[in-house]
Design an enzyme around this catalytic site. Structure first.
Site, PDB file in Angstrom:
ATOM      1  N   ARG A 275     -13.166   3.930  12.178  1.00 18.52           N
ATOM      2  CA  ARG A 275     -13.293   3.962  10.710  1.00 18.52           C
ATOM      3  C   ARG A 275     -13.151   5.397  10.210  1.00 18.52           C
ATOM      4  O   ARG A 275     -12.846   5.630   9.047  1.00 18.52           O
ATOM      5  CB  ARG A 275     -14.619   3.349  10.238  1.00 18.52           C
ATOM      6  CG  ARG A 275     -14.806   3.441   8.716  1.00 18.52           C
ATOM      7  CD  ARG A 275     -15.755   2.385   8.159  1.00 18.52           C
ATOM      8  NE  ARG A 275     -16.998   2.309   8.882  1.00 18.52           N
ATOM      9  CZ  ARG A 275     -17.998   3.186   8.799  1.00 18.52           C
ATOM     10  NH1 ARG A 275     -17.907   4.215   7.995  1.00 18.52           N
ATOM     11  NH2 ARG A 275     -19.090   3.012   9.502  1.00 18.52           N
TER      12      ARG A 275
ATOM     13  N   TYR B 238      -0.088   1.817 -13.036  1.00 14.18           N
ATOM     14  CA  TYR B 238      -0.112   0.606 -12.196  1.00 14.18           C
ATOM     15  C   TYR B 238      -1.305  -0.297 -12.556  1.00 14.18           C
ATOM     16  O   TYR B 238      -2.433   0.182 -12.730  1.00 14.18           O
ATOM     17  CB  TYR B 238      -0.178   1.014 -10.717  1.00 14.18           C
ATOM     18  CG  TYR B 238      -0.296  -0.154  -9.791  1.00 14.18           C
ATOM     19  CD1 TYR B 238       0.744  -1.072  -9.640  1.00 14.18           C
ATOM     20  CD2 TYR B 238      -1.457  -0.372  -9.058  1.00 14.18           C
ATOM     21  CE1 TYR B 238       0.616  -2.161  -8.805  1.00 14.18           C
ATOM     22  CE2 TYR B 238      -1.581  -1.457  -8.213  1.00 14.18           C
ATOM     23  CZ  TYR B 238      -0.535  -2.346  -8.092  1.00 14.18           C
ATOM     24  OH  TYR B 238      -0.652  -3.431  -7.265  1.00 14.18           O
TER      25      TYR B 238
ATOM     26  N   ASP C 122       0.962   9.075  -8.323  1.00 14.83           N
ATOM     27  CA  ASP C 122       1.428   7.943  -7.524  1.00 14.83           C
ATOM     28  C   ASP C 122       2.939   8.106  -7.386  1.00 14.83           C
ATOM     29  O   ASP C 122       3.677   7.980  -8.352  1.00 14.83           O
ATOM     30  CB  ASP C 122       1.065   6.646  -8.264  1.00 14.83           C
ATOM     31  CG  ASP C 122       1.436   5.388  -7.482  1.00 14.83           C
ATOM     32  OD1 ASP C 122       2.409   5.440  -6.712  1.00 14.83           O
ATOM     33  OD2 ASP C 122       0.762   4.361  -7.678  1.00 14.83           O
TER      34      ASP C 122
ATOM     35  N   LYS D  59       4.978  -0.354  -0.036  1.00 16.77           N
ATOM     36  CA  LYS D  59       6.285  -0.422  -0.689  1.00 16.77           C
ATOM     37  C   LYS D  59       7.334   0.286   0.181  1.00 16.77           C
ATOM     38  O   LYS D  59       7.610  -0.182   1.256  1.00 16.77           O
ATOM     39  CB  LYS D  59       6.178   0.149  -2.101  1.00 16.77           C
ATOM     40  CG  LYS D  59       4.945  -0.373  -2.887  1.00 16.77           C
ATOM     41  CD  LYS D  59       5.033  -1.846  -3.210  1.00 16.77           C
ATOM     42  CE  LYS D  59       3.743  -2.469  -3.720  1.00 16.77           C
ATOM     43  NZ  LYS D  59       3.042  -1.786  -4.795  1.00 16.77           N
TER      44      LYS D  59
END
Ligand code: PLP
Length: 391
Positions: free
Chosen positions: A61, A114, A185, A210
């Site tokens: 983690r 977004y 972004d 993406k």
């Protein structure tokens, strides 16, 4: 070069192998370290790591070698010192924002950011005393006017659905002058076509789901920037929010990244070819593609992604149009090899319930993800569907 997560008092762990150098057993590609934890030889070894006297990986983690390889690759591509990967683009966005803002802080962002970043701001951060100003990102003066007293300027150039550009170099300068941290972004342009750090932006975020992954098979995210800022994300949010990337998905992303320089020119050329034909089509009112923009934000783009929107005329029934498409399928997301379409009408109908408040989005707007298929069959599909949907 990377500064991965380390518990309080522990220094950065440096992996010996850099990308392209030797992997175990001289493997050509990195192994998948599919392990949740790393063991210690002795109590003294464990105590030394916790005391910061030596370095060793502890738990996935925090750090995992396959994931670190992906983080280093994206940091290198963006010209950043360090990177941190996440199990989704939203994981990267939320951990970045939550590491930087506190109650009473204000974020400045662009309209048509977004959709789920918008929901993060509106539905979650508002409950923790953080306010958000939405500005017209195309207007650098309007953005600059909102900056005094803000903590974070959060950009997305071009914006989702509307593909509005921002002059990121000018905005980075203005933000720096006011002591405001900048994040962008950069999922659409990818580091191949836009390198925001070179233009003064502090942090660059990708929905790696993406173009970085590029195969519609992985949901992932990454943020890159200075070792100092990525260190703050590591210390303030990353390990506690827990949206870590899995080693297998990091491996898929490393595999996808290798063909980024081959895929992007194809997406770009096919996208521009389809956009040009749509521009000339009598049933299309306008095409929202940065290639047709004269905005100063164009100058930081060295190329274009293959995702853009267009508005059909009154003569076209939008649901009939998307239903008539055969090759191009109906689906969210983008950046993979297959062409996809999303009509804005569906999310607009959910406007209230789904917190989808947007600026200037027409119900006749359709977003197209141009994949890597041949252009002619794609265009034939669009042309027949427009013909079919004419009322
Ligand atoms: C998809 C997307 C995101 C979110 O990424 P996920 O991996 O789906 O969480 C963020 N920004 C943009 C521009 C996107 O298109």
């Amino acid at each position: 070069m990377n500064k991965p997560f380390a518990p309080e008092g522990q220094g950065a762990f440096e992996l010996p192998a850099l990308p392209g150098e030797a992997y175990p057993l001289a493997a050509a590609v990195p192994p998948i370290f599919q392990t949740s934890l790393f063991t210690f030889e002795t109590y003294e070894d464990m105590a030394a790591v916790y005391a910061g006297r030596s370095h060793q990986l502890i738990y996935s983690r925090g750090d995992n070698p396959t994931v670190m390889e992906f983080e280093r690759a994206v940091a290198a591509l963006e010209g950043a010192e360090a990177g941190r990967a996440f199990s989704s683009g939203m994981g990267a966005i939320s951990a970045t924002v939550l590491a930087l803002v506190s109650a009473g802080d204000r974020i400045v962002t662009v309209r048509n950011v977004y959709s789920d970043a918008y929901r993060l701001f509106e539905l979650m951060l508002s409950r923790f005393g953080v306010t958000v100003d939405y500005v017209d990102g195309t207007d650098a003066a309007a953005v600059a006017a909102a900056l005094p007293g803000a903590r974070l300027l959060y950009l997305e150039s071009p914006t989702s659905l509307m593909f509005e550009l921002q002059d990121i170099a000018a905005l980075a300068r203005a933000a720096r002058a006011h002591g405001v941290i900048t994040a962008i972004d950069n999922s659409w342009a990818t580091p191949l076509y836009q390198q925001p750090i070179a233009h003064g932006i502090d942090l660059v975020i990708h929905a790696a789901s993406k173009y970085l992954g590029g195969h519609s098979d992985t949901v992932a995210g990454v943020v890159v920037g200075s070792a100092e800022l990525v260190g703050r994300i590591n210390a303030q949010s990353y390990a506690y929010l827990g949206a870590k990337l899995s080693p297998f998905e990091a491996w898929l992303l490393l595999r996808g990244l290798k063909t980024l320089p081959l895929r992007m020119p194809r997406h770009m050329a096919s996208g521009q070819a389809i956009a040009a034909r749509l521009t000339a089509h009598p049933d299309v009112e306008r095409v929202l593609h940065p290639a047709y923009s004269t905005h100063p934000g164009r100058t930081t783009l060295a190329g274009f992604g293959g995702v853009f929107s267009f508005e059909v005329s009154d003569a076209i029934d939008v649901p009939a149009f998307v239903d008539a498409l055969r090759l191009i399928r109906l689906g969210v997301s983008w950046g993979g090899p297959e062409s996809l379409v999303v009509p804005a009408l569906a999310p607009l109908q959910l406007q209230k319930a789904n917190c989808f408040s947007r600026f200037g989005i027409s119900p006749r707007l359709v977003r197209l993800n141009v994949g890597i298929e041949e252009v002619e069959p794609l265009w034939a599909d669009i042309a027949q569907a427009l013909e079919h949907a004419r009322r």
